[in-house]
Design a protein around this motif. Structure first.
Motif, mmCIF file in Angstrom:
data_model
loop_
_atom_site.group_PDB
_atom_site.id
_atom_site.type_symbol
_atom_site.label_atom_id
_atom_site.label_comp_id
_atom_site.label_asym_id
_atom_site.label_seq_id
_atom_site.Cartn_x
_atom_site.Cartn_y
_atom_site.Cartn_z
ATOM 1 N N ILE A 1 -27.885 -30.953 -2.369
ATOM 2 C CA ILE A 1 -28.122 -29.367 -2.093
ATOM 3 C C ILE A 1 -26.879 -28.651 -1.788
ATOM 4 O O ILE A 1 -26.620 -29.463 -0.422
ATOM 5 C CB ILE A 1 -29.373 -29.071 -1.619
ATOM 6 C CG1 ILE A 1 -30.676 -29.868 -2.312
ATOM 7 C CG2 ILE A 1 -29.566 -27.571 -1.271
ATOM 8 C CD1 ILE A 1 -32.099 -29.697 -1.451
ATOM 9 N N GLY A 2 -26.300 -27.754 -1.984
ATOM 10 C CA GLY A 2 -25.381 -27.024 -1.475
ATOM 11 C C GLY A 2 -25.270 -25.588 -1.346
ATOM 12 O O GLY A 2 -26.093 -24.787 -2.059
ATOM 13 N N ARG A 3 -24.786 -25.131 -0.210
ATOM 14 C CA ARG A 3 -25.096 -23.599 -0.150
ATOM 15 C C ARG A 3 -24.014 -22.966 -0.723
ATOM 16 O O ARG A 3 -22.795 -23.260 -1.125
ATOM 17 C CB ARG A 3 -24.397 -23.349 1.684
ATOM 18 C CG ARG A 3 -24.493 -21.678 1.980
ATOM 19 C CD ARG A 3 -24.301 -21.735 3.355
ATOM 20 N NE ARG A 3 -22.966 -22.250 3.903
ATOM 21 C CZ ARG A 3 -22.135 -21.539 3.838
ATOM 22 N NH1 ARG A 3 -22.005 -20.272 3.345
ATOM 23 N NH2 ARG A 3 -20.800 -22.165 4.428
ATOM 24 N N MET A 4 -24.634 -21.669 -1.394
ATOM 25 C CA MET A 4 -23.841 -20.885 -2.300
ATOM 26 C C MET A 4 -22.785 -20.003 -1.654
ATOM 27 O O MET A 4 -23.024 -19.469 -0.507
ATOM 28 C CB MET A 4 -24.655 -20.010 -3.061
ATOM 29 C CG MET A 4 -25.586 -21.085 -4.123
ATOM 30 S SD MET A 4 -24.704 -21.866 -5.449
ATOM 31 C CE MET A 4 -24.676 -23.580 -4.645
ATOM 32 N N GLY A 5 -21.829 -19.636 -2.421
ATOM 33 C CA GLY A 5 -20.977 -18.752 -1.727
ATOM 34 C C GLY A 5 -19.796 -19.135 -1.008
ATOM 35 O O GLY A 5 -18.963 -18.391 -0.341
ATOM 36 N N SER A 6 -19.463 -20.368 -1.283
ATOM 37 C CA SER A 6 -18.433 -20.913 -0.309
ATOM 38 C C SER A 6 -17.347 -21.964 -1.044
ATOM 39 O O SER A 6 -17.934 -23.059 -1.428
ATOM 40 C CB SER A 6 -19.000 -21.827 0.945
ATOM 41 O OG SER A 6 -17.964 -22.391 1.594
ATOM 42 N N VAL A 7 -16.175 -21.488 -1.030
ATOM 43 C CA VAL A 7 -15.314 -22.570 -1.806
ATOM 44 C C VAL A 7 -15.127 -23.963 -1.054
ATOM 45 O O VAL A 7 -14.983 -24.767 -1.863
ATOM 46 C CB VAL A 7 -13.825 -21.948 -1.855
ATOM 47 C CG1 VAL A 7 -12.705 -22.818 -2.315
ATOM 48 C CG2 VAL A 7 -13.773 -20.650 -2.624
ATOM 49 N N LYS A 8 -15.326 -23.787 0.154
ATOM 50 C CA LYS A 8 -15.207 -25.076 0.991
ATOM 51 C C LYS A 8 -16.416 -25.904 0.502
ATOM 52 O O LYS A 8 -16.225 -27.266 0.472
ATOM 53 C CB LYS A 8 -15.236 -24.772 2.573
ATOM 54 C CG LYS A 8 -13.648 -24.178 2.842
ATOM 55 C CD LYS A 8 -13.836 -24.007 4.341
ATOM 56 C CE LYS A 8 -12.547 -23.627 4.920
ATOM 57 N NZ LYS A 8 -12.317 -23.279 6.407
ATOM 58 N N THR B 1 -29.584 -24.806 -8.594
ATOM 59 C CA THR B 1 -28.596 -23.648 -8.258
ATOM 60 C C THR B 1 -27.337 -24.448 -7.778
ATOM 61 O O THR B 1 -26.138 -23.858 -8.261
ATOM 62 C CB THR B 1 -29.059 -22.869 -7.143
ATOM 63 O OG1 THR B 1 -30.344 -22.438 -7.433
ATOM 64 C CG2 THR B 1 -28.317 -21.735 -6.935
ATOM 65 N N THR B 2 -27.154 -25.210 -7.268
ATOM 66 C CA THR B 2 -26.132 -26.174 -6.621
ATOM 67 C C THR B 2 -25.252 -26.542 -7.936
ATOM 68 O O THR B 2 -24.155 -26.418 -8.046
ATOM 69 C CB THR B 2 -26.476 -27.349 -6.047
ATOM 70 O OG1 THR B 2 -27.272 -26.803 -4.721
ATOM 71 C CG2 THR B 2 -25.106 -28.130 -5.153
ATOM 72 N N ALA B 3 -25.904 -27.150 -8.988
ATOM 73 C CA ALA B 3 -25.291 -27.530 -10.237
ATOM 74 C C ALA B 3 -24.419 -26.389 -11.011
ATOM 75 O O ALA B 3 -23.531 -26.910 -11.663
ATOM 76 C CB ALA B 3 -26.441 -27.858 -11.256
ATOM 77 N N THR B 4 -24.831 -25.025 -10.728
ATOM 78 C CA THR B 4 -24.034 -23.995 -11.352
ATOM 79 C C THR B 4 -22.549 -23.989 -10.879
ATOM 80 O O THR B 4 -21.749 -23.450 -11.576
ATOM 81 C CB THR B 4 -24.549 -22.830 -11.178
ATOM 82 O OG1 THR B 4 -24.733 -22.284 -9.811
ATOM 83 C CG2 THR B 4 -26.166 -22.789 -11.650
ATOM 84 N N VAL B 5 -22.146 -24.372 -9.655
ATOM 85 C CA VAL B 5 -20.680 -24.396 -9.083
ATOM 86 C C VAL B 5 -20.141 -25.923 -9.530
ATOM 87 O O VAL B 5 -19.061 -25.687 -8.945
ATOM 88 C CB VAL B 5 -20.821 -24.210 -7.570
ATOM 89 C CG1 VAL B 5 -21.444 -22.963 -7.297
ATOM 90 C CG2 VAL B 5 -21.566 -25.289 -6.834
ATOM 91 N N LEU B 6 -20.665 -26.712 -10.142
ATOM 92 C CA LEU B 6 -19.978 -27.983 -10.550
ATOM 93 C C LEU B 6 -20.091 -27.780 -12.071
ATOM 94 O O LEU B 6 -20.731 -28.840 -12.520
ATOM 95 C CB LEU B 6 -20.726 -29.097 -9.819
ATOM 96 C CG LEU B 6 -20.546 -29.131 -8.348
ATOM 97 C CD1 LEU B 6 -21.276 -30.141 -7.941
ATOM 98 C CD2 LEU B 6 -19.068 -29.304 -7.743
ATOM 99 N N PRO B 7 -19.395 -27.098 -12.809
ATOM 100 C CA PRO B 7 -19.446 -27.264 -14.312
ATOM 101 C C PRO B 7 -18.751 -28.649 -14.623
ATOM 102 O O PRO B 7 -18.194 -29.086 -14.031
ATOM 103 C CB PRO B 7 -18.492 -26.054 -14.858
ATOM 104 C CG PRO B 7 -17.749 -25.871 -13.640
ATOM 105 C CD PRO B 7 -18.610 -26.284 -12.369
ATOM 106 N N GLY B 8 -19.703 -29.182 -15.906
ATOM 107 C CA GLY B 8 -19.143 -30.375 -16.502
ATOM 108 C C GLY B 8 -19.410 -31.719 -15.518
ATOM 109 O O GLY B 8 -18.859 -32.682 -15.700
#
Length: 295
Positions: A10-17, A41-48
């Motif tokens: 699980i990752g926090r959204m809105g952070s490039v780091k 939701t975390t999966a959406t920032v890791l495409p592919g």
């Protein structure tokens, strides 16, 4: 020590780091033969990513371990969901303080490797349930790992209420509200309101008044198993709020009753083997680390 095979992330959204750390974490887990499940939701920032995706609730049913990348707030949210599944949680700090998320991004691979090899310490942290009732009927419910707070919301007016512990009347008060905190939350909002720091292993709850309209009101520490009841006065001119961990908010009204008690399920929180509560306090709260620093 447990052998982990399926790891939820699980990752926090809105952070490039955070995204950068998530990529490293995903690669490391896969390289070590783990079955990785991403929160939806975390999966959406890791495409592919080509990994299994699930809701937090489903993750609780299939994962052996959950790793949270973010700050303490991110871990609080995961803790409330995961406690009932009895799944250990490990935090990677990408926030500010990091009292709960104590693996640093710099030592990510080393820290995760130790945990996967069974070299870690585990703590049990208790949570609280808060019930808001109106004329005896439930109108709101929330859970908290840190604290349950009665506060004025957007109003600047004080709240009048009565406090009961285990059915015994404690006091009537006019103040900005009351913080009911677990030992985990004693280094959070309760600390800034003048509450004591409690060791995480204590089975106790602290009641911290917020700007009381008296000079004699002080924090009170009570048994962790005690039922706490706050009776909001009928004559209040405002509609206060009850907030759980500052993330779940329940609208209350004059005459409502707030009942707070220990949750039956505990959080299993994992730390690296070198975890030291007092060292964390020294680092996060600016305590002196030696007598030479005092001169």
């Amino acid at each position: 020590m447990e052998q982990f095979r399926t790891v939820g992330v699980i990752g926090r959204m809105g952070s490039v780091k955070v995204v950068e750390t998530l990529r490293r974490l995903k690669q490391f887990l896969i390289a070590n033969g783990m079955h990785v499940v991403l929160e939806e939701t975390t999966a959406t920032v890791l495409p592919g990513h080509n990994l299994q995706v699930s809701s937090i609730k489903m993750m609780g049913e299939i994962a052996d371990l959950v790793i949270v990348v973010g700050g303490d707030g991110s871990l609080l949210g995961a803790a409330r969901e995961m406690a009932k599944f009895n799944i250990p949680i490990l935090g990677v700090n990408r926030g500010k303080l990091g009292f709960l998320t104590d693996i640093s991004p710099d030592g990510l691979e080393r820290g995760i490797e130790e945990v996967l090899e069974g070299r870690y310490v585990e703590e049990k942290r208790f949570l609280m349930d808060a019930f808001v009732r109106r004329d005896g009927e439930p109108v709101g419910f929330g859970s908290a790992l840190n604290d349950v707070v009665l506060h004025p919301g957007k109003s600047t007016r004080m709240i009048e209420f009565e406090l009961f512990v285990e059915g015994q009347f404690v006091y009537g008060q006019k103040s900005d509200g009351l913080i009911v905190s677990t030992p985990t939350g004693s280094t959070a909002y309760a600390l800034s309101a003048g509450g004591p720091i409690m060791h995480p292993r204590l089975d106790a709850v602290v009641l911290v008044p917020m700007f009381p309209h008296t000079l004699s009101s002080r924090p009170i520490v009570v048994d962790g198993k005690a039922e706490i009841k706050i009776q909001i006065g009928d004559e209040n001119g405002i509609y206060p709020q009850v907030s759980c961990d500052g993330q779940k908010h329940i609208a209350a009204a004059p005459g409502d009753t707030v009942t707070i008690r220990k949750k039956p399920h505990k959080l299993r929180l994992i730390h690296p083997t070198n975890h030291d509560f007092y060292a964390t306090c020294r680092e996060k709260l600016g305590w002196a680390s030696s007598l030479t620093m005092l001169h």
